[in-house]
Each structure stands twice: as structure tokens, then as C-alpha cells.
Design an enzyme around this catalytic site. Sequence first.
Site, PDB file in Angstrom:
ATOM      1  N   TYR A  68      47.273  75.403  37.151  1.00 14.46           N
ATOM      2  CA  TYR A  68      48.457  74.524  37.645  1.00 14.46           C
ATOM      3  C   TYR A  68      49.737  74.740  36.715  1.00 14.46           C
ATOM      4  CZ  TYR A  68      45.813  72.150  40.890  1.00 14.46           C
ATOM      5  OH  TYR A  68      44.848  71.739  41.775  1.00 14.46           O
ATOM      6  N   ARG A 106      51.527  77.196  38.507  1.00 16.09           N
ATOM      7  CA  ARG A 106      52.452  76.701  39.901  1.00 16.09           C
ATOM      8  C   ARG A 106      53.545  76.002  39.313  1.00 16.09           C
ATOM      9  NH1 ARG A 106      48.595  73.794  43.583  1.00 16.09           N
ATOM     10  NH2 ARG A 106      50.275  73.724  44.841  1.00 16.09           N
ATOM     11  N   GLN A 133      52.599  65.910  51.325  1.00 14.67           N
ATOM     12  CA  GLN A 133      51.662  66.564  50.585  1.00 14.67           C
ATOM     13  C   GLN A 133      51.787  67.350  49.468  1.00 14.67           C
ATOM     14  OE1 GLN A 133      48.350  67.646  53.940  1.00 14.67           O
ATOM     15  NE2 GLN A 133      50.524  67.762  54.939  1.00 14.67           N
ATOM     16  N   ASN A 134      53.069  67.757  49.322  1.00 15.50           N
ATOM     17  CA  ASN A 134      53.361  68.640  48.369  1.00 15.50           C
ATOM     18  C   ASN A 134      53.435  67.929  46.847  1.00 15.50           C
ATOM     19  OD1 ASN A 134      53.655  70.534  50.607  1.00 15.50           O
ATOM     20  ND2 ASN A 134      56.052  70.272  50.599  1.00 15.50           N
ATOM     21  N   HIS A 191      49.223  63.892  47.325  1.00 18.04           N
ATOM     22  CA  HIS A 191      48.623  64.576  46.537  1.00 18.04           C
ATOM     23  C   HIS A 191      49.030  64.786  44.942  1.00 18.04           C
ATOM     24  CE1 HIS A 191      47.043  66.499  50.407  1.00 18.04           C
ATOM     25  NE2 HIS A 191      46.627  65.211  50.204  1.00 18.04           N
ATOM     26  N   GLY A 214      55.878  71.739  58.698  1.00 14.76           N
ATOM     27  CA  GLY A 214      55.064  72.681  57.487  1.00 14.76           C
ATOM     28  C   GLY A 214      53.745  72.420  56.997  1.00 14.76           C
ATOM     29  N   THR A 215      52.857  71.834  57.981  1.00 15.61           N
ATOM     30  CA  THR A 215      51.488  71.441  57.512  1.00 15.61           C
ATOM     31  C   THR A 215      50.585  71.876  58.619  1.00 15.61           C
ATOM     32  OG1 THR A 215      49.836  69.850  56.753  1.00 15.61           O
ATOM     33  CG2 THR A 215      51.917  69.028  58.234  1.00 15.61           C
ATOM     34  N   SER A 216      49.576  72.301  58.157  1.00 16.06           N
ATOM     35  CA  SER A 216      48.411  72.932  59.019  1.00 16.06           C
ATOM     36  C   SER A 216      47.644  71.771  59.573  1.00 16.06           C
ATOM     37  CB  SER A 216      47.558  74.041  58.517  1.00 16.06           C
ATOM     38  OG  SER A 216      46.898  73.516  57.414  1.00 16.06           O
TER      39      SER A 216
HETATM   40  N1  APR Z   1      58.803  76.988  58.065  1.00 15.79           N
HETATM   41  C1  APR Z   1      57.765  76.381  58.700  1.00 15.79           C
HETATM   42  N2  APR Z   1      56.539  76.384  58.596  1.00 15.79           N
HETATM   43  C2  APR Z   1      55.966  77.334  57.935  1.00 15.79           C
HETATM   44  C3  APR Z   1      56.749  78.238  57.138  1.00 15.79           C
HETATM   45  C4  APR Z   1      58.050  77.969  57.065  1.00 15.79           C
HETATM   46  N3  APR Z   1      58.857  78.869  56.593  1.00 15.79           N
HETATM   47  N4  APR Z   1      55.873  78.585  56.370  1.00 15.79           N
HETATM   48  C5  APR Z   1      54.433  78.325  56.598  1.00 15.79           C
HETATM   49  N5  APR Z   1      54.749  77.102  57.610  1.00 15.79           N
HETATM   50  C6  APR Z   1      53.447  76.597  58.129  1.00 15.79           C
HETATM   51  C7  APR Z   1      52.227  77.462  58.379  1.00 15.79           C
HETATM   52  O1  APR Z   1      52.297  77.940  59.626  1.00 15.79           O
HETATM   53  C8  APR Z   1      51.144  76.304  58.040  1.00 15.79           C
HETATM   54  O2  APR Z   1      50.850  75.321  59.309  1.00 15.79           O
HETATM   55  O3  APR Z   1      53.111  75.523  57.213  1.00 15.79           O
HETATM   56  C9  APR Z   1      51.761  75.152  57.285  1.00 15.79           C
HETATM   57  C10 APR Z   1      51.265  75.347  55.817  1.00 15.79           C
HETATM   58  O4  APR Z   1      49.923  74.946  55.840  1.00 15.79           O
HETATM   59  P1  APR Z   1      48.896  74.941  54.698  1.00 15.79           P
HETATM   60  O5  APR Z   1      49.232  76.155  54.003  1.00 15.79           O
HETATM   61  O6  APR Z   1      47.614  74.432  55.120  1.00 15.79           O
HETATM   62  O7  APR Z   1      49.577  73.800  53.852  1.00 15.79           O
HETATM   63  P2  APR Z   1      49.335  72.287  53.980  1.00 15.79           P
HETATM   64  O8  APR Z   1      49.082  71.852  55.185  1.00 15.79           O
HETATM   65  O9  APR Z   1      50.463  71.572  53.079  1.00 15.79           O
HETATM   66  O10 APR Z   1      48.124  72.105  52.999  1.00 15.79           O
HETATM   67  C11 APR Z   1      47.694  70.464  52.985  1.00 15.79           C
HETATM   68  O11 APR Z   1      45.846  71.117  51.688  1.00 15.79           O
HETATM   69  O12 APR Z   1      45.138  72.540  49.818  1.00 15.79           O
HETATM   70  C12 APR Z   1      45.496  71.406  49.956  1.00 15.79           C
HETATM   71  O13 APR Z   1      46.531  69.803  48.671  1.00 15.79           O
HETATM   72  C13 APR Z   1      46.300  70.751  49.097  1.00 15.79           C
HETATM   73  O14 APR Z   1      48.575  69.627  50.055  1.00 15.79           O
HETATM   74  C14 APR Z   1      47.855  70.672  50.526  1.00 15.79           C
HETATM   75  C15 APR Z   1      46.928  70.400  51.650  1.00 15.79           C
END
Ligand code: APR
Length: 230
Positions: free
Chosen positions: A53, A56, A86-87, A104, A172-174
Site C-alpha cells: 500500500y 500504491r 470503488q477506488n 473500499h 471503468g469497473t469490471s
Molecule cells: N477507460 C475506461 N475503462 C477502462 C480503462 C479506461 N482507460 N482502462 C481499463 N478500463 C476498464 C477495464 O476494461 C475493466 O472493465 O476498467 C475496468 C477495471 O476493472 P478492474 O481492474 O476489475 O477494477 P475494478 O472493477 O475497479 O475492481 C473492483 O476489486 O480488487 C478489488 O478493491 C478492488 O476496488 C477494486 C475492486
Amino acid sequence: MKKLVVLSGAGISAESGLGTFRDKGGLWDEYPVEEVATYEAWLNNPSLVLDFYNKRREAVLSAKPNNAHIALAQIEKNFDVTIVTQNIDDLHERAGSKDVLHLHGQILLGKSSVQEGDSNFVNVGAEGIKLGDRAPDGSQLRPHVVWFGEPVPNIPRAEEIVAEAEILIIIGTSLNVYPAANLLYKARRGAKIYLVDKNDVNAPKSISVHHVKGEASKTLPQLLSEISKI
Ligand code: APR
């Protein structure tokens, strides 16, 4: 003004140079989650967790908000905006967003390693957290980050916020991590839902979501200006 709610993930900060988690070469490729982001990891090897951390945090401190963060701050003149993120970075706040709820945790804060409660929050800067640093209650200071398996205290508040949204923009979240990923099902019937992501997404079948494909710093400003004209 209409209520616009954002649910953001690591992808919105990717163009600020902060790694995502599940993209190719993401953080979870580099570090096994169970070694750095669980309470068990903290008990087993607190200095590895602190190093993870601290690294980061340094990256966050040298990162800058990108045009996606900035566009969300600017749209506050046209909408009543709340950001649920979530960031753990502070890029939304540094871009000027006034109402940000972190699900988070926040990497620029440390807290007690034995009890919950804001009274133990401590600001943490570039010096990071070392073994022996103490929270106000005397316990070892730990990052104010929700680890896998720990409760997410802000979820009830986040559900209320999403239920108020007339427009919900997921950026930007999976949508891999629960309970955060469930939030989009809390949107009221009739709310307009957009999903901004550079990749294809497995959008839920049960609700209509408009996928805006592309990098957030380019697609989001455009989307927000279109929404403002409605
Ligand atoms: N613009 C738009 N989307 C983007 C970009 C970008 N430049 N770069 C990446 N992405 C998308 C990816 O395609 C993906 O769908 O952002 C998403 C990132 O997904 P993750 O890496 O899984 O991140 P996130 O969804 O925030 O993870 C959720 O998981 O590990 C835990 O606590 C952690 O808060 C985090 C949580």
C-alpha cells in the site's frame, strides 16, 4: 437539477497512470491478492502489506486527475452529482468533485488495526505507514482500505444514493467485486444507465444498460455533454 450518480472503478484512474486490477498486467497479476489484500495477509506478513500500500500511495500522490475526473467535477453545474467509487485514490476529489463516497477505503488515510471508527483515522502521506506507527488507540496503524472478506460499511448509503439516481453512469469497473457490483440493480425503474468501459462488458441481461465503448478520458466528456443537452 436531475440526480446523476456515478459508480467508478479502477478504469477511470488508468489514464492517470494508476494500475487497474484485472486488466492484462494488472495489480492482481503482479501480487497475489491473498498475500496483500486480506486480513489474513495482514496477520501473516504486515510489512509486505504495508509495502504494497505504501507503493500504491506513492503512485497516487504522483498521479493527476485526467479528463474523465475533471469532466465529472465540471458537470456539477448542470446536475446534482454524487460519486460512489470503488477506488481508494483521491483523484475525484482533486478534480473538484464535491460529493464522493468511497466504498473500499481511502489510501491517504490510516486507521486502527483493532477497531472500526473514524476517530482513529490518521492522514498518511508520502512517508507511508511503517511497523510501529500507532493509531490514536495505540494499535498498529493500518491502511484505511477494505480488504477482501471485510465488511463494506458504506454499502447501505451507496444503495440509497443509487436508488435516487435519474441517471447512473458506471465507469471503468469490471463489476467483478461484490457487494459493489450489485449496486446497479438498485437503480430505480426508468433511470438511464450508461456503462463506460474501453473493453466489451458482460452487461446484465435483466436491465437495459447503454455501453459507451472507449477510454473514459475521451468518451466520458462527450457523453456528459450529450446528457446535458437532454
Ligand atoms: N477507460 C475506461 N475503462 C477502462 C480503462 C479506461 N482507460 N482502462 C481499463 N478500463 C476498464 C477495464 O476494461 C475493466 O472493465 O476498467 C475496468 C477495471 O476493472 P478492474 O481492474 O476489475 O477494477 P475494478 O472493477 O475497479 O475492481 C473492483 O476489486 O480488487 C478489488 O478493491 C478492488 O476496488 C477494486 C475492486
